[in-house]
Motif scaffolding. Structure first.
Motif, PDB file in Angstrom:
ATOM      1  N   SER A  74       0.813  -1.218   0.000  1.00 50.76           N
ATOM      2  CA  SER A  74       0.000   0.000   0.000  1.00 50.76           C
ATOM      3  C   SER A  74       0.853   1.278   0.000  1.00 50.76           C
ATOM      4  N   ARG A  75       2.168   1.121   0.066  1.00 45.35           N
ATOM      5  CA  ARG A  75       3.048   2.286   0.161  1.00 45.35           C
ATOM      6  C   ARG A  75       3.853   2.533  -1.103  1.00 45.35           C
ATOM      7  N   VAL A  76       4.106   1.474  -1.859  1.00 45.35           N
ATOM      8  CA  VAL A  76       4.925   1.594  -3.065  1.00 45.35           C
ATOM      9  C   VAL A  76       4.003   1.788  -4.266  1.00 45.35           C
ATOM     10  N   PRO A  77       4.292   2.747  -5.146  1.00 49.82           N
ATOM     11  CA  PRO A  77       3.473   2.931  -6.347  1.00 49.82           C
ATOM     12  C   PRO A  77       3.361   1.639  -7.146  1.00 49.82           C
ATOM     13  N   ALA A  78       2.178   1.393  -7.688  1.00 50.35           N
ATOM     14  CA  ALA A  78       1.903   0.129  -8.384  1.00 50.35           C
ATOM     15  C   ALA A  78       2.934  -0.171  -9.455  1.00 50.35           C
ATOM     16  N   GLU A  79       3.389   0.847 -10.174  1.00 52.89           N
ATOM     17  CA  GLU A  79       4.344   0.614 -11.267  1.00 52.89           C
ATOM     18  C   GLU A  79       5.734   0.208 -10.748  1.00 52.89           C
ATOM     19  N   ASN A  80       5.992   0.422  -9.482  1.00 58.85           N
ATOM     20  CA  ASN A  80       7.284   0.045  -8.904  1.00 58.85           C
ATOM     21  C   ASN A  80       7.215  -1.216  -8.049  1.00 58.85           C
ATOM     22  N   PHE A  81       6.002  -1.719  -7.816  1.00 54.26           N
ATOM     23  CA  PHE A  81       5.857  -2.793  -6.840  1.00 54.26           C
ATOM     24  C   PHE A  81       6.491  -4.101  -7.305  1.00 54.26           C
ATOM     25  N   GLU A  82       6.436  -4.387  -8.593  1.00 55.45           N
ATOM     26  CA  GLU A  82       7.017  -5.632  -9.099  1.00 55.45           C
ATOM     27  C   GLU A  82       8.520  -5.683  -8.819  1.00 55.45           C
ATOM     28  N   ALA A  83       9.206  -4.550  -9.008  1.00 54.90           N
ATOM     29  CA  ALA A  83      10.645  -4.497  -8.716  1.00 54.90           C
ATOM     30  C   ALA A  83      10.893  -4.675  -7.222  1.00 54.90           C
ATOM     31  N   THR A  84       9.990  -4.128  -6.404  1.00 54.54           N
ATOM     32  CA  THR A  84      10.107  -4.282  -4.949  1.00 54.54           C
ATOM     33  C   THR A  84       9.967  -5.745  -4.550  1.00 54.54           C
ATOM     34  N   VAL A  85       8.986  -6.428  -5.137  1.00 53.73           N
ATOM     35  CA  VAL A  85       8.753  -7.848  -4.847  1.00 53.73           C
ATOM     36  C   VAL A  85       9.978  -8.677  -5.234  1.00 53.73           C
ATOM     37  N   ARG A  87      13.073  -7.658  -5.378  1.00 54.17           N
ATOM     38  CA  ARG A  87      14.143  -7.375  -4.410  1.00 54.17           C
ATOM     39  C   ARG A  87      13.906  -8.148  -3.125  1.00 54.17           C
ATOM     40  N   LEU A  88      12.660  -8.138  -2.631  1.00 57.12           N
ATOM     41  CA  LEU A  88      12.344  -8.845  -1.391  1.00 57.12           C
ATOM     42  C   LEU A  88      12.528 -10.346  -1.531  1.00 57.12           C
ATOM     43  N   ALA A  89      12.272 -10.877  -2.730  1.00 57.93           N
ATOM     44  CA  ALA A  89      12.444 -12.316  -2.961  1.00 57.93           C
ATOM     45  C   ALA A  89      13.894 -12.723  -2.749  1.00 57.93           C
ATOM     46  N   GLY A  90      14.830 -11.827  -3.084  1.00 58.48           N
ATOM     47  CA  GLY A  90      16.246 -12.118  -2.861  1.00 58.48           C
ATOM     48  C   GLY A  90      16.576 -12.319  -1.399  1.00 58.48           C
ATOM     49  N   PHE A  91      15.813 -11.647  -0.513  1.00 62.53           N
ATOM     50  CA  PHE A  91      15.991 -11.828   0.930  1.00 62.53           C
ATOM     51  C   PHE A  91      15.240 -13.075   1.410  1.00 62.53           C
ATOM     52  N   ARG A  92      13.986 -13.215   0.952  1.00 60.82           N
ATOM     53  CA  ARG A  92      13.105 -14.292   1.428  1.00 60.82           C
ATOM     54  C   ARG A  92      13.660 -15.672   1.119  1.00 60.82           C
ATOM     55  N   GLU A  93      14.381 -15.791   0.015  1.00 68.59           N
ATOM     56  CA  GLU A  93      14.900 -17.099  -0.400  1.00 68.59           C
ATOM     57  C   GLU A  93      16.129 -17.524   0.392  1.00 68.59           C
ATOM     58  N   GLY A  94      16.575 -16.665   1.312  1.00 68.72           N
ATOM     59  CA  GLY A  94      17.744 -16.996   2.121  1.00 68.72           C
ATOM     60  C   GLY A  94      17.457 -17.985   3.231  1.00 68.72           C
ATOM     61  N   ALA A  95      18.474 -18.213   4.054  1.00 70.89           N
ATOM     62  CA  ALA A  95      18.366 -19.188   5.141  1.00 70.89           C
ATOM     63  C   ALA A  95      17.703 -18.610   6.383  1.00 70.89           C
ATOM     64  N   GLY A  96      17.800 -17.283   6.540  1.00 77.16           N
ATOM     65  CA  GLY A  96      17.222 -16.682   7.740  1.00 77.16           C
ATOM     66  C   GLY A  96      17.423 -15.184   7.757  1.00 77.16           C
ATOM     67  N   THR A  97      16.917 -14.577   8.814  1.00 79.23           N
ATOM     68  CA  THR A  97      17.089 -13.137   9.024  1.00 79.23           C
ATOM     69  C   THR A  97      17.390 -12.885  10.497  1.00 79.23           C
TER      70      THR A  97
END
Length: 200
Positions: A74-85, A87-97
């Motif tokens: 709800s915070r990122v403009p729709a046209e930029n959200f795919e790039a945000t997703v 980027r986040l996938a690069g973190f989510r696919e890791g072993a942990g946080t």
């Protein structure tokens, strides 16, 4: 130059932001616990030890990045959200946080014990957090584990505290997704040394 000095220099130079990480059977809870126990030797002002750490692995780690994604939707403009997703996938696919917090109760206690330094303790707290983050990151890197520092706080703070039952006195400072490196870090640019370091 001693072998220990060479090893330390290599660790300092080779530590980089790795934003695409993956899972690995060699990255275990026990290994991360050892990394953190080593990093806890990082100094803090007055030895106040205000830093707190929460480690999320496997499904709990993935849950965190799902929270970040939905919070940003709800915070990122729709046209930029795919790039945000992506980027986040690069973190989510890791072993942990690793989540880094500062315990505000500890800071208040120190302010009461040393009132003449009262105004400085919040600053010193963040300096201590930065050193702890760096110590963890450096040790992960020395172990061949990729990591980066992220700052999706304060927008995720309340949900993180609710989901993992974390004290309201713990203030979220940073998030460090880690895992097997899935990218090669680019070249790092530096300011001219003479602009940064002065000798007299």
């Amino acid at each position: 130059m001693s072998a220990a000095t060479t090893y330390l220099k290599d660790a300092l130079i080779n530590r980089r932001s790795v934003r695409k990480v993956g899972k690995s059977a060699s990255i275990t809870k026990e290994k991360i616990q050892e990394v953190i126990q080593t990093a806890l030797h990082a100094p803090t002002s007055f030895n106040m030890q205000s830093g707190r750490i929460v480690v999320l692995m496997d499904g709990e780690h993935e849950k965190l990045w799902d929270i970040v994604k939905e919070t940003l939707r709800s915070r990122v403009p729709a046209e930029n959200f795919e790039a945000t997703v992506e980027r986040l996938a690069g973190f989510r696919e890791g072993a942990g946080t690793i989540l880094f917090f500062e315990n505000q109760e500890t800071i208040r206690t120190m302010q009461e014990k040393a009132p003449s330094y009262k105004d400085q303790f919040p600053f010193w707290s963040h300096q201590g957090s930065a050193m702890l983050q760096y110590a963890v990151w450096l040790t992960l890197s020395a172990e061949g584990i990729g990591a980066s520092i992220q700052h999706y706080n304060p927008i995720i703070d309340e949900e993180v505290k609710n989901v993992w039952n974390i004290s309201q006195d713990w203030s979220l400072v940073a998030q460090m997704p880690f895992g097997e490196a899935k990218e090669q870090a680019g070249e790092k640019a530096f300011l001219p040394s003479e602009d940064v370091v002065k000798f007299f």
